[in-house]
Design an enzyme around this catalytic site. Structure first.
Site, mmCIF file in Angstrom:
data_model
loop_
_atom_site.group_PDB
_atom_site.id
_atom_site.type_symbol
_atom_site.label_atom_id
_atom_site.label_comp_id
_atom_site.label_asym_id
_atom_site.label_seq_id
_atom_site.Cartn_x
_atom_site.Cartn_y
_atom_site.Cartn_z
ATOM 1 N N THR A 143 -10.504 -18.124 -10.845
ATOM 2 C CA THR A 143 -10.653 -17.851 -12.283
ATOM 3 C C THR A 143 -10.815 -19.144 -13.086
ATOM 4 O OG1 THR A 143 -8.287 -18.021 -12.664
ATOM 5 C CG2 THR A 143 -9.129 -15.849 -12.068
ATOM 6 N N ARG A 146 -4.956 -25.233 -11.017
ATOM 7 C CA ARG A 146 -6.110 -24.458 -11.429
ATOM 8 C C ARG A 146 -6.397 -23.409 -10.373
ATOM 9 N NH1 ARG A 146 -12.035 -26.934 -12.805
ATOM 10 N NH2 ARG A 146 -11.872 -27.784 -10.730
ATOM 11 N N ASP A 206 -7.211 -35.598 -4.973
ATOM 12 C CA ASP A 206 -7.492 -35.870 -3.560
ATOM 13 C C ASP A 206 -7.853 -37.332 -3.345
ATOM 14 O OD1 ASP A 206 -6.956 -33.364 -2.628
ATOM 15 O OD2 ASP A 206 -9.033 -32.663 -2.724
ATOM 16 N N ASP A 230 -12.720 -34.831 -6.665
ATOM 17 C CA ASP A 230 -11.370 -34.362 -6.980
ATOM 18 C C ASP A 230 -10.452 -35.572 -7.147
ATOM 19 O OD1 ASP A 230 -8.562 -33.530 -6.541
ATOM 20 O OD2 ASP A 230 -9.481 -31.557 -6.338
HETATM 21 N N1 URA Z 1 -10.592 -31.925 -11.495
HETATM 22 C C1 URA Z 1 -11.009 -32.945 -10.711
HETATM 23 O O1 URA Z 1 -10.209 -33.571 -10.015
HETATM 24 N N2 URA Z 1 -12.315 -33.249 -10.691
HETATM 25 C C2 URA Z 1 -13.234 -32.613 -11.446
HETATM 26 O O2 URA Z 1 -14.411 -32.964 -11.411
HETATM 27 C C3 URA Z 1 -12.772 -31.548 -12.269
HETATM 28 C C4 URA Z 1 -11.461 -31.222 -12.269
#
Ligand code: URA
Length: 210
Positions: free
Chosen positions: A109, A105, A204, A201
């Site tokens: 954007t 991602r 992560d 995330d």
């Molecule tokens: N990707 C993620 O890892 N966490 C989110 O909250 C949104 C997208």
């Protein structure tokens, strides 16, 4: 599968999800919980697979016993966080074929950028389960489904851990034929495109990269 969105509200799923959401949950626990939840979600996503029978012989007699119909399932992981869900599902469906879609991602954007695509053949004859823990804006999910359809897939399901209403709406708009199975429909996205309350995330947290 008729419903567009299925929220798996099983107590075990919800309990494990709560533990995953907690910010102090360690990487090891997060990973273990994700594996456990993915088994339970896999049960739900495969719930309506077509079944046929085959003639077998038990020690007692012959019988027509149920088996899953058609070619092997295809699991497609949206890299990298999809791999966390993939491992658990493969324990339950070890013969499944596996594909990978690499999309990251763009943080400005929020649009998906493709960097990898490798999927099994004969997708038109197979049930394809796309896996990604977080359905946030829906941009990557829609792009991944676009790619799968271009590659021939016709029967696609989308499996995630958390979904934001924005992502669900985007998927429904672009791909109303693709059912979504999730453990929770959360409240909203924040300005950075993260799910709230969410779990942060997912990549992560499962790989310990932050
Ligand atoms: N990707 C993620 O890892 N966490 C989110 O909250 C949104 C997208």
């Amino acid at each position: 599968m008729k419903q567009h969105l299925t929220v798996v509200d099983h107590p075990l799923v919800q309990h494990k999800l709560t533990l995953m959401r907690e910010k102090d949950t360690s990487t090891a626990s997060f990973r273990q919980l994700l594996r456990e939840i993915s088994l339970l979600l896999a049960y739900e996503v495969t719930h309506e697979l077509p079944v046929t029978t085959k003639r077998i012989e038990t020690p007692m007699c012959e019988m027509d016993a149920p088996v899953i119909e058609g070619k092997k399932l295809v699991l497609v992981s949206i890299l990298r966080a999809g791999n966390g869900l993939l491992d658990g599902i493969l324990e339950l469906v070890p013969a499944a074929r596996v594909g990978f879609v690499g999309l990251y991602r763009d943080e400005e954007t929020l649009q998906p950028v493709q960097y990898y695509f490798k999927v099994p053949k004969n997708l038109e004859d197979r049930c394809v389960i796309l896996v990604d823990p977080m359905l946030a804006t829906g941009n990557s999910s829609v792009a991944a489904v676009d790619l799968m359809k271009e590659a021939g897939a016709r029967d696609i399901r989308f499996l995630c851990l958390l979904a934001a209403p924005e992502g669900v709406a985007r998927m429904k708009d672009a791909h109303p034929d693709v059912p979504i199975i999730t453990a929770s429909l959360d409240e909203r996205l924040n300005d950075l495109g993260y799910i709230v309350p969410g779990l942060g995330d997912a990549g992560d947290r499962m790989f310990g990269t932050k």
